[in-house]
Design a protein around this motif. Structure first.
Motif, short mmCIF file in Angstrom:
data_model
loop_
_atom_site.label_atom_id
_atom_site.label_comp_id
_atom_site.label_asym_id
_atom_site.label_seq_id
_atom_site.Cartn_x
_atom_site.Cartn_y
_atom_site.Cartn_z
N VAL A 22 0.77 -1.08 0.16
CA VAL A 22 -0.03 0.01 -0.06
C VAL A 22 0.84 1.15 -0.14
O VAL A 22 0.68 2.20 -0.78
CB VAL A 22 -1.13 0.15 1.38
N LEU A 23 1.88 1.10 0.72
CA LEU A 23 2.78 2.35 0.86
C LEU A 23 3.61 2.60 -0.33
O LEU A 23 4.27 1.65 -0.87
CB LEU A 23 3.40 2.63 2.23
N ASP A 24 4.05 3.86 -0.53
CA ASP A 24 5.21 4.27 -1.48
C ASP A 24 6.60 3.34 -0.91
O ASP A 24 6.66 3.24 0.30
CB ASP A 24 5.46 5.65 -1.21
N PRO A 25 7.27 2.89 -1.89
CA PRO A 25 8.47 2.04 -1.64
C PRO A 25 9.16 2.76 -0.79
O PRO A 25 9.76 3.83 -0.97
CB PRO A 25 9.09 1.60 -3.02
N GLY A 26 9.93 2.24 0.43
CA GLY A 26 10.78 2.63 1.29
C GLY A 26 10.30 3.85 2.11
O GLY A 26 10.89 4.55 2.85
N SER A 27 8.98 3.94 2.45
CA SER A 27 8.52 5.12 2.98
C SER A 27 8.11 4.90 4.45
O SER A 27 7.65 5.65 5.35
CB SER A 27 7.36 5.95 2.28
N VAL A 64 0.98 -4.03 14.04
CA VAL A 64 2.06 -3.29 13.72
C VAL A 64 1.46 -1.89 13.43
O VAL A 64 0.66 -1.67 12.88
CB VAL A 64 2.58 -3.96 12.21
N THR A 65 2.39 -0.78 13.91
CA THR A 65 1.94 0.54 13.72
C THR A 65 2.83 1.47 12.86
O THR A 65 4.22 0.98 13.03
CB THR A 65 1.36 1.10 14.90
N GLY A 66 2.77 2.37 12.33
CA GLY A 66 3.59 3.42 11.86
C GLY A 66 3.24 4.44 10.95
O GLY A 66 2.03 4.56 10.79
N GLU A 67 4.06 4.99 10.18
CA GLU A 67 3.76 6.18 9.07
C GLU A 67 4.29 5.70 7.92
O GLU A 67 5.37 5.18 7.82
CB GLU A 67 3.77 7.47 9.64
N GLY A 68 4.07 6.25 6.72
CA GLY A 68 4.41 6.18 5.46
C GLY A 68 3.57 6.87 4.48
O GLY A 68 3.38 8.09 4.83
N ARG A 69 3.98 6.91 3.28
CA ARG A 69 3.23 7.86 2.46
C ARG A 69 2.58 6.98 1.16
O ARG A 69 2.95 5.67 0.82
CB ARG A 69 4.37 8.83 1.47
N ILE A 70 1.49 7.52 0.88
CA ILE A 70 0.73 6.93 -0.42
C ILE A 70 0.55 7.87 -1.42
O ILE A 70 -0.13 9.17 -1.20
CB ILE A 70 -1.07 6.42 0.21
N HIS A 71 1.18 7.78 -2.46
CA HIS A 71 1.40 8.69 -3.65
C HIS A 71 1.86 10.06 -3.05
O HIS A 71 1.41 11.02 -3.43
CB HIS A 71 0.06 8.93 -4.14
N GLY A 72 2.89 10.01 -2.11
CA GLY A 72 3.63 11.25 -1.64
C GLY A 72 2.91 11.78 -0.52
O GLY A 72 3.42 12.72 0.30
N ARG A 73 1.54 11.40 -0.13
CA ARG A 73 1.07 11.95 1.04
C ARG A 73 1.16 11.02 2.34
O ARG A 73 1.08 9.95 2.26
CB ARG A 73 -0.67 11.70 0.78
N ARG A 74 1.65 11.69 3.17
CA ARG A 74 1.89 11.12 4.39
C ARG A 74 0.83 10.62 5.26
O ARG A 74 -0.31 11.38 5.38
CB ARG A 74 2.41 12.24 5.38
#
Length: 574
Positions: A22-27, A64-74
């Motif tokens: 789901v998340l942008d690679p490496g984010s 599992v919890t955390g943050e990342g980006r989806i299409h650049g959106r945090r």
């Protein structure tokens, strides 16, 4: 096309695999580095189970919890790992989940949640069951702040997870073919001697009945999330919206409760109760008028101390006594412990549920002025005549909550049920979602609230009416994630160890008081069925005392105390 494993069932998608898709690679950045509270096990083999789950999955908990980006959106993400004790949620997992929700709210991030779970972790007993309250409240506060909450239900999602954070999404999708339902099929079969009807608890059927918005394979979930966040996520990405709603306050939401519990919304309380919060700390009448409670089973009745040796009775004895058909219920309370009773019928939107009663009344024993309130609760007589209540009953309950808020009246909820309806109609009518909405609305309600555990308190249908400012319990009242027979079926694949499980899970009034769930025990001398009118008079006087005291409290202090109470329930006390 559904990806299936052995036996044609949908594949279990691991939490980290889904996050990578789901998340942008490496984010992706993990938020799981905070120490978790040690669980209080009711099962002697639980520690070994935890060690084995950690070795098998490489994770320290089922979340599992955390943050990342989806299409650049945090964005913030939370996902269950089914391989860790079936994704079950106990005190530690709930604490991790709530900390993540609070951090997402504080940083104004959209939240993408993906449950897959068998529900409450039975090895931790009733205290684990109560975690549904704080989870639902945290989600409600996130949504009240104008922040998107997206849910993706994976195979399988059942029980208290589905009936809390799994059913509160702004937008909800599910994995094709996923088993999704309130009651696990194995428990249903153990309790009823026959399989649950086929094809009901399946993602596609929930979609047809309007309970979810889409059925989406994991590989397409990112595309759906991008489109939804392009509409819902403008002005977010961690930046305040100039014209958006403010974060919840003590009167309207969860943020101040986290602060009262010992931390900011982003760094949730790791232990202890709110200091200076009489609704949380004082186990007697709120505001300090009379004392009682605590681990010795003491009780304040009518503002004077009265000894209740609730610890002397076994849990199974309380279960047995609570099921006595002669035991007085809500109908007796309204007849002998209230006056000026005005029954209200139905949801006001075309549904009526005979097994759940709603009324306006003055509660108090004969001769007293009584306290005006809205009363809603389970009617044990009607449940025996018409069967258990379903989703319409909880929609009727939510009507009562709205009335209390709109009229400025206190609300009394009465819990006395062997459980909500376990049927195809209940599942397809949205029972799990109604439980989740009741929990969220009741714990956040601006009106003063008192819950009375009058008898049986089995399952989510009981918990839906519980999270009040004050909780009173009849000496032989009890609260459990499932009927003890159902918990026995989950842990031992037989119902024959129900009495043993009842003892282990901390369901009786003395255990609930010791664990901070109950504030006040109302004695039975020796049993409510043997002295129905005197017992009801004691109940009515106790309710009138509590209602009067609550109305004298500052609303901001009272609501902050309530939220802090449920936020810290089950955590180690400082």
């Amino acid at each position: 096309m559904i990806d299936t494993g052995p036996g044609g069932k949908p594949m279990h998608v691991p939490a980290l695999d889904l996050i990578d898709r789901v998340l942008d690679p490496g984010s992706f950045t993990r938020w799981d580095d905070d120490p978790l509270p040690e669980p209080r096990a009711v099962d002697p083999g639980y520690a070994a189970e935890l060690r084995a789950a950690r070795e098998r999955t490489g994770l320290d908990e089922a979340l599992v919890t955390g943050e990342g980006r989806i299409h650049g959106r945090r964005v913030a993400v939370v996902a269950c790992e089914f391989g860790f004790l079936a994704g079950s949620i106990g005190v530690a997992a709930a604490e991790r989940l709530v900390r993540a929700i609070e951090r997402a709210s504080a940083e104004r991030l959209p939240l993408v949640a993906s449950p897959t779970s068998g529900g409450t972790r039975m090895q931790e007993g009733t205290v684990a069951f109560l975690q549904m309250v704080k989870i639902s409240a945290a989600v409600a506060a996130h949504k009240a702040a104008g922040l998107p909450y997206l849910v993706y239900l994976r195979h399988p999602t059942t029980g208290g997870v589905f009936a809390s954070w799994g059913s509160l999404g702004h937008v909800t999708a599910a994995q094709p073919g996923a088993l999704i339902g309130f009651l696990g099929p194995r428990v249903f079969e153990a309790l009823n001697g026959e399989p649950f009807p086929a094809g009901v608890q399946v993602a596609e059927n929930l979609y047809e009945h309007g309970l979810i918005d889409a059925v989406v394979p994991p590989e397409r979930l990112r595309d759906v999330a991008v489109k939804v966040l392009d509409v819902l996520g403008d002005g977010l990405n961690g930046e305040p919206q100039p014209d958006g709603p403010a974060a919840p306050t003590a009167e309207s939401g969860w943020a101040s409760a986290s602060a009262a519990a010992g931390g900011s919304p982003a760094t949730a309380a790791s232990g202890g109760r709110a200091s200076g919060s009489p609704a949380v700390l004082d186990r007697g009448v709120p505001g300090g008028a009379g004392g009682a409670g605590g681990e010795d089973g003491g009780s304040a009745v009518g503002g004077t101390a009265a000894h209740v040796d609730a610890a002397a009775s076994s849990a199974w004895d309380s279960v047995r006594r609570s099921r006595d058909p002669r035991r007085p219920g809500l109908r007796a309370l309204l007849r002998y412990g209230a006056r000026d009773v005005t029954p209200l019928r139905g949801t006001g939107e075309g549904e009526s549920e005979p097994s759940l009663r709603l009324a306006l009344a003055r509660v108090g024993s004969p001769g007293g002025a009584g306290a005006p309130c809205v009363v809603l609760g389970h009617d044990r007589t009607r449940q025996s005549e018409y069967g258990p209540f379903g989703p319409a009953g909880l929609r009727q309950a939510r009507r009562g909550m709205r009335l209390a808020a709109e009229l400025g009246l206190p609300l009394v909820t009465v819990v006395d049920t062997a459980g909500a309806a376990l049927s195809a109609d209940a599942e397809q009518g949205g029972l799990a979602g109604e439980i989740a909405r009741c929990l969220a609305e009741l714990v956040m309600l601006p009106a003063p609230t008192v819950c009375l555990l009058l008898g049986e308190g089995a399952g989510g249908g009981a918990l839906a009416l519980l999270p009040a400012d004050r909780v009173l319990c009849a000496e032989h009242g009890w609260l459990s994630p499932l009927p003890p027979e159902g918990a026995s079926a989950i842990l031992f694949r037989t119902t024959t160890r129900a009495a043993e499980i009842a003892e282990r899970q901390g369901i009786r009034s003395a255990d609930l008081t010791a664990n901070g769930v109950v504030d006040r025990i109302i004695p039975e001398l020796p049993d409510a069925a043997a002295e129905p009118e005197p017992f009801i008079h004691r109940v009515a006087d106790a309710l009138a005392d509590e209602l009067t005291a609550l109305r004298g409290l500052d609303a901001t202090t009272r609501i902050a105390g309530r939220l802090a109470r449920y936020r810290t329930l089950g955590l180690p006390q400082a």
